[in-house]
Every structure is written in structure tokens, then in C-alpha cells.
Motif scaffolding. Structure first.
Motif: not given
Length: 837
Positions: A517-521, A542-553, A566-569
């Protein structure tokens, strides 16, 4: 003693004055600093002057302004939105809005305006929206707005307008798009009423005439008139009147015509579809019928509407839609909240868009034959669909948009054969069956959007998404995976940019799941049960900008945190179970280093260990991990000792003041023979008995009394200690029921005990003024013990009792007085003489 109510009142007043700040006197609320101010319902009678000139949005509704004088708003040149609803405005003077060149919206709803001059609205060179609802307006002629060339919307609903005649100044309003005359008193519409529209065909006006009691429209009143939209809802009190009026719309050209009634405004007992026969000579692009009950006639009665491009039926109680003639050239059919008994089996060659929504009665989907259909929206119908889906069900292979969301059980067994052109597919909140038995989406190479959220789907087949090579958005929240592990189901989905796998009960992620998933944002993995944050899982995004791992353990991370793309904002790790221990100090330090990169890092809290639960992760200090246990122990003990000392100092502050005073006054001479402690409720007895007999008697004694001898401007506690105890030889305690219930009396008595302990020559003389219940006396344990073990004076209101009382009290006060042989003998003789008389 100072009265309790006086002390409480003084304290409350001081607290109020100390908390009062100038900004609290400002009635307006600053919603957006320097931009938006809310002054609603503040009983203002004039425009506030303390609002900055930069304000753009101002709400002054529900005040009592009465009159808007000239240049009332000249201090606000940047104003764009002004709400003056229900401000009891009666007069708007010339140039009232002068200087508001940026104002685009003015709301005057609910003001009993009695006077409008020709210059009332001058200066509004940018006004686009004027709301003049319920302002006692009886005619459009009396509204001086002919110069408002930028005006787009004019709302004069709920007034006393009896004529639909548009004044000549409307020819100047070349930008006017919407005129709302609803809920007025218009009964008759004449051809001359819209002469200005006939003479200015460039106007593209929408006219709202609903809720007017229209009973006559002059034939051909709309001849040669072109409107964008005409709304006639709840206007006619009978079907016959409606039929006549509709017939007299001939010659009108309108983009959208809306007929019917409102949900809560039903004037017709029944509706005959034949009333639309009068529309044969009206050119209509879109027709909408709303909130109509008790319909008589057949769908074929829409013959005069056969050439409209859009037909909308909203809350219309039709029996069925089965017999729509094929020659009807409807391109869009909208059926919303209509009580149909079954899903219509339509056969319409011209239909391109079918929107059939929120119709709860049809139990199941029925095949339709719509060869040109490209857009099909069937959401919120409760439909079931056995054997979905192929082109044979819809009679078309041109379908691009299919929405089956919020329905019942949908069993997929047809593999979407013939629907290869689909680009949008939505099944959310329906129950999908047989989706994981084979690659059901294999044919949908052109699909861009797929939503199977909350469809009770359990992903146990890795080939479920085979064929979706061009998919951009995949939403699958609220489902589950085998073994609660996110498996490798995204192979070949190289164009995916949005992926939502939230609320899927995930505990772990398989290796290599996201490698293609190289184009996942955006990746949403929130509301799962993940225990670790592993950067290696996301390394290939490589294109990921937003990662949401809230409300886990998540307790900590695994692997090198530098491996995030490095693209992660931004990363959202809020509401996890972070372990704030030295074992995970590298992860905790990383959180602090990346606090600007993490979403709401300042709100992230520790879950373990127990002593740090609820504390902020950013407050964790790595230095503590290197501290020796003995240092920690010493620190803890030191804190406890200091806290204890501080507590003792706080608790015995006045006692320490007394000790310090004893040192200061130890060599000095006492001014008073006794300091009297009593309740304010017993002050009459103190003044009339104690003071009169001791200070005016023989020998005379000098008493210290708070109402007379305390220094004004000095704290009460300081007066008690410095003026009362330090300058008195004795203390007289007047014990009564009020004394025991008074906190100030008990406070003074406790200080007296300390004073007696520090001054060995001093003493406390107890006077029991009245019989006190033993249960009440026991509330002050130390006082009860002292009275039980020591001699005290008891006041008796009779001649013999008084004689004994004053003799004993004066003798006690003489004890310890400065010795003078002659004086002492004289005093004793006088004492004997006075007590014997």
C-alpha cells in the motif's frame, strides 16, 4: 464576640470583590477573539462600545434597543454578520447602518418596526441576505431597499403583506435569487404583480409563496414569466381551488416547481393527482410533490409532467409506482419517505438516477429494468436482497453508483456480473452474507469507493478483495478478523489512499499486511485491542500522512521508532494504556520528543503502574529511573515530615502567635484585669451585669471587651491574642448554650488554654450563665472535663445567689493583683462592706 452573621457577610463580600474583574462586567461573550461576539439577551438598551472595531460577526438579539439612530454601527467597519432579532426596534433612522460596507447578512426578525425612512438601509453596499421576518411589514413598497443591488436573498415571511405585487425597484435588484413571501395574507395573484419579472427576464428568481391563503390566480398571471423555483405549499383550502389555481399557471417557465403541504401544516383533506392536468402549459424541468395524504387518482395522471427531467416524491402516500408509462422522460426519480407497500418493479428507459430512500414498508428488493441507470441510491429502506448483485437485477450494465447502506440482510451470490462500471459501492450498516466464501468483488476493477462497515462480516478469507486494483477508499470498521489478527487481505490494492479498520477487535497485525500500500495516505486503526505500537508494520507506507491508533490498549512500542515513514505528519495515540515505567523509558522519551508530531500528546496519560495512573505521559522523567532506592525512600520521608510540619504550623498558627506574644509581653505590665470571652447572644448580660458590677463597683476592675477595646482595622484573631490575652491577667469565660455552639467562642477558649499553659501566674475563671444540657456540653470534651474537675461560678438570679457570686468573682480577680499593703487592706474592707449590704 463578633456575631457570626456579620463575619460571614464580611467574608462573602470580600470574596466577591476579590473575584470581580472588569471583564465580567462586559455582557458580551467573545466567541472568536476580535471576530465573533455573542451579546444575546443581555438587557442592552444601546450598542456596546467596548467591542473591538475588528469584529465581523455580532449577535445583539433579544435586547431592548428600541431605536437605531444614525451611524449606530460606525465603530464596526469590518462587520459582515449582524443579528438584531427581537430587539424591540420600532424606528430605524436614516443612515443607521452607514459605514457597514462589508455587511453581507442583516437579520431583523421579530421587531415591531413602525418607522422606516428612505435612508434606513443606506450604506449597505455589500448586503446579500436581508431577513425581515415578522416586522409588521404590510407592503413590499414600504421597504426602502431599491438601492441594494448586491442583494441575493430577501425574506419577508410572517408579515401582513396582502399583495404579491413586486415594486418597480425590483428591476434594480439584478442579483436577487430568492424572495420569501411565505406566511403572509396574499389571497389573489394578478398578472400585473409580476410585471417587473416580465420586463426583466434576466432575473433568475426563486419565489416562495407557501402558507398564503391563495384562493384565486388570475388566468395567465405568469404568462411570459421565468422563475428558477416556485413553491406553493399549504396554500389552498380545497382541491377545487387548487385545481383552478394550478390551471392558471399556464405560460410559466420554471426550473423547479414545488407543490404540496408541510408535515405539520395540512390544509387539504384529500389530494387528487388530476390537479396536475393544469400543468400541461407550464414548462418545468423539476417537479416536487411533498407531504400529501389521501391521494386519489393514478400515477398516469402525471401525464402533464411526462417531460420533466426530475420527479421528486417526498412523504407522498402512493399505493404503488408500478404503472409509470414508459414514455415518461424522467431522468431522475426521487422517492423519499413514501408509504409504498412493495418495492416498485420499474421499467423506465429514460431513468438515469433513481433515489429510493427511507421507505420502511417494502420488505425486499424487486428487479427493475432501467437500461440507462447510472446512479442508484437505496439507503435506509430496511430492504432484504437475496442473490445480490448483477446487471440482470437492475436491467442495466451502466451502473456506476450503488448505495445499499442501512438496509436488512443482503446475500451476495452473483459476483456483480455485468456491473463492471461500478465506481461507488456502499453496504454500511446492512448485514452481508457470503462475502468471504469467494472473491465477490473480482469483476469490479473500476471500483473507487467501497464501504462494508458494520456489516457483521468476519474476514477469514484472504482473497475477499481480489480484483479491486483501482480502489481508493476502503471502509470496513465494525467487523472482525479471524483470530483477531489483521491478515494480508490488501494484496494488489496499490491505489488505496484511505483505509479504515477501526472497531474490528484487532489484537495484532500480521507481518507484511501493508507492504503493497505505497500510496496509502490515511490509516485508521482506532478502537481496537492492540497492545504494541510496531513501526515495522508501517515502514513500507511511503506516502502515509495520518495514522490513528487511538483507543487501543497500547502499553509501549516494539522495535526502532525511527522506522516510521518520513511522510507521516501525525499519529494519534490518545486513550491507550501506557506503562510509565523505567522498562519503557525509551518509548516514553520518544513521545516527549515527538510531542508536536503526536495528536493531543498533552492529554496522553499513564495506565500503569498504579501510583502513576492518570498522570501525564509528558510528565514522566527518565532521571528517576537512575535514582537509588535509598534516595527515593529519604525523599518520601522528607516529604512526609515537611508535610506534617506544615500541617502542624497551619493547624496551630494562632497558638504559635500566642507563644511569640508571650515572649514579647513577658516583661510588660497587664492593662486589664480580665479578658471576657462570651457569645454575642449573651452580650446583654455582660453589659448590664458583669461590666456594671465590676467596672463601676468597689473595687473597680478593668475588663477587656471586644466591642470596646479591640483596635479597628486589625484582624479579629490578632486582636484576640494581642489585645485580649497578652494584656490581661485573667480570662473570664461565660459558658452558655450559645457559647458552646459558637465556633469563634470555642476558638477563643482553645487559645485561652494555651495562654494559661504558657503563663503560670494566669488563670481562667469559668462562669456558667445557665444550665447547659450535659449532651450539649460533651460536644466540647476538654471544656466538659475542666468544669467537672474545677470550681466554677454559677449565676443565680436571686439576691442571695448574686451576693455570693459577686463576692467570689471579685476575690478571684484580686488574686495575683499587684500587692499594696494599705491599698490591699482598703480594698478588702470595701469588698467586705459592699458584699454585706
Amino acid at each position: 464576640m463578633r456575631p457570626r452573621f456579620c463575619l460571614a457577610g464580611t467574608l462573602m463580600m470580600a470574596l466577591f470583590l476579590s473575584c470581580l474583574r472588569p471583564e465580567r462586567l462586559d455582557p458580551c461573550v467573545e466567541v472568536d477573539p476580535n471576530i465573533t461576539y455573542q451579546c444575546m439577551d443581555q438587557n442592552l438598551n444601546k450598542i456596546p462600545v467596548n467591542i473591538p472595531s475588528s469584529v465581523k460577526n455580532l449577535d445583539l438579539s433579544f435586547n431592548t434597543l428600541k431605536t437605531l439612530g444614525s451611524h449606530s454601527f460606525s465603530n464596526f467597519p469590518e462587520l459582515q454578520f449582524l443579528d438584531l432579532s427581537r430587539c424591540e426596534i420600532e424606528t430605524i433612522e436614516d443612515k443607521a447602518y452607514e459605514g457597514l460596507q462589508q455587511l453581507s447578512t442583516l437579520i431583523l426578525t421579530g421587531n415591531p418596526i413602525q418607522s422606516l425612512s428612505q435612508g434606513s438601509f443606506s450604506g449597505l453596499t455589500s448586503l446579500q441576505n436581508l431577513v425581515a421576518v415578522e416586522i409588521n411589514l404590510d407592503s413590499l413598497e414600504s421597504l426602502p431597499i431599491g438601492h441594494l443591488k448586491t442583494l441575493k436573498k430577501l425574506n419577508v415571511a410572517h408579515n401582513f403583506i396582502h399583495s404579491s405585487k413586486l415594486p418597480e425597484y425590483f428591476s434594480n435588484l439584478t442579483n436577487l435569487e430568492h424572495l420569501d413571501l411565505s406566511n403572509n395574507y396574499i389571497e389573489t395573484i394578478h398578472h400585473r404583480d409580476f410585471q417587473v419579472l416580465f420586463e426583466n427576464p434576466q432575473l433568475n428568481l426563486s419565489l416562495e409563496l407557501s402558507l398564503n391563503p391563495v384562493d384565486f390566480i388570475q388566468p395567465r398571471a405568469f404568462q411570459g414569466i421565468r422563475l428558477y423555483e416556485l413553491t406553493l405549499r399549504s396554500n389552498f383550502n380545497s382541491t377545487n381551488v387548487m385545481k383552478t389555481c394550478i390551471q392558471n399557471l399556464d405560460g410559466l417557465q420554471v426550473h423547479r416547481l414545488i407543490l404540496g403541504e408541510f408535515r405539520n401544516e395540512r390544509t387539504l383533506e384529500s389530494f387528487d393527482l388530476s390537479v396536475t392536468d393544469g400543468l400541461c402549459n407550464v414548462i418545468i424541468d423539476e417537479f416536487r410533490l411533498t407531504y400529501v395524504d389521501n391521494i386519489s387518482g393514478d400515477i398516469t395522471d402525471f401525464n402533464c409532467l411526462a417531460n420533466v427531467s426530475v420527479m421528486s416524491l417526498v412523504s407522498v402516500h402512493l399505493n404503488n409506482l408500478e404503472h409509470i408509462p414508459k414514455y415518461f422522460k424522467w431522468q431522475t426519480l426521487v422517492v423519499t419517505r413514501c408509504s409504498l407497500k412493495e418495492f416498485p418493479s420499474l421499467d423506465l428507459p429514460f431513468i438515469k438516477h433513481l433515489i429510493f430512500t427511507t421507505n420502511k414498508d417494502p420488505p425486499s428488493f424487486a428487479d427493475v429494468n432501467l437500461p440507462n441507470l447510472t446512479f442508484l441510491d437505496l439507503h435506509r429502506n430496511g430492504l432484504s436482497f437475496m442473490g445480490c448483485c448483477s446487471s440482470s437485477h437492475f436491467g442495466t450494465s451502466s451502473l456506476k453508483h450503488l448505495d445499499f447502506s442501512f438496509n436488512g440482510v443482503i446475500s451476495i451470490s452473483k459476483n456483480f456480473m455485468g456491473l463492471e462500471q461500478l465506481e461507488y459501492l456502499d453496504f454500511q450498516h446492512s448485514t452481508l452474507k457470503k462475502t468471504t466464501e469467494y472473491p465477490v468483488f473480482l469483476c469490479l476493477e473500476n471500483l473507487r469507493y467501497l464501504d462494508i462497515s458494520y456489516t457483521n462480516t468476519k474476514i477469514d478469507f484472504n482473497g475477499i478483495f481480489y480484483g479491486l486494483t483501482n480502489l481508493n477508499t476502503l471502509k470496513m470498521a465494525g467487523n472482525s478478523f479471524k483470530d483477531n489478527t489483521l491478515s494480508d487481505v490488501f494484496t494488489n490494492m496499490t491505489n488505496l489512499t484511505f483505509l479504515d479498520v477501526s472497531k474490528c477487535q484487532l489484537q495484532q497485525v500480521s507481518w507484511g499486511v501493508f507492504d503493497t500500500l505505497h500510496g496509502l495516505l490515511l490509516l485508521n486503526m482506532s478502537h481496537n485491542n492492540l497492545l504494541l505500537l510496531d513501526p515495522f508494520h508501517y515502514k513500507q507506507l511511503h506516502s502515509l500522512k495520518t495514522l490513528d491508533c487511538s483507543f487501543n490498549l497500547i502499553e509501549t512500542s516494539k522495535g526502532m521508532l525511527q522506522h516510521f515513514p518520513k511522510s507521516l505528519a501525525s499519529i494519534n495515540l490518545t486513550n491507550n494504556s501506557f506503562a510509565c515505567t523505567c522498562e519503557h523509558q525509551n518509548f516514553l522519551q520518544w513521545i516527549k520528543d515527538q510531542s508536536l508530531f503526536l495528536v493531543n500528546a498533552e492529554e496522553m496519560t499513564c495506565a500503569t503502574p498504579a501510583e502513576m495512573k492518570g498522570s501525564l505521559v509528558l510528565d514522566f522523567r527518565n532521571a528517576t529511573c537512575h535514582m537509588h532506592k535509598t534516595i527515593i525512600t529519604v525523599s518520601v520521608i522528607s516529604v512526609l515530615v515537611i508535610s506534617t510540619i506544615a500541617f502542624l504550623v497551619y493547624k496551630f498558627y494562632f497558638h504559635l502567635m500566642l507563644i511569640a506574644g508571650c515572649k514579647k509581653y513577658s516583661s510588660g505590665e497587664s492593662i486589664y484585669d480580665a479578658f471576657v470571652i462570651y457569645s454575642s447572644h449573651d452580650e446583654d448580660w455582660v453589659r448590664n451585669e458583669l461590666v456594671k458590677n465590676l467596672e463601676e463597683g468597689v473595687p473597680p476592675f478593668q475588663l477587656c471587651l471586644h466591642y470596646r477595646d479591640f483596635i479597628p482595622g486589625v484582624a479579629i484573631a490578632a486582636n484576640i491574642i494581642q489585645e485580649g490575652f497578652h494584656k490581661s491577667r485573667k480570662v473570664i469565660v461565660v459558658v452558655s448554650r450559645h457559647f458552646i455552639q459558637s465556633r469563634w467562642c470555642v476558638f477563643e477558649y482553645e487559645i485561652a488554654q494555651t495562654w494559661q499553659f504558657l503563663s503560670s501566674h494566669s488563670g481562667i475563671i469559668f462562669i456558667v450563665l445557665e444550665k447547659v444540657e450535659k449532651s450539649l456540653l460533651k460536644q466540647q470534651v476538654e471544656l466538659y472535663r475542666l468544669l467537672s474537675r474545677n470550681t466554677y461560678l454559677e449565676w443565680e438570679d436571686n439576691a442571695l445567689g448574686r451576693h455570693i457570686f459577686w463576692r467570689r468573682l471579685k476575690k478571684a480577680l484580686l488574686d495575683g493583683r499587684a500587692w499594696n499593703p494599705e491599698g490591699t487592706a482598703e480594698v478588702e474592707d470595701n469588698l467586705e462592706a459592699t458584699t454585706s449590704t
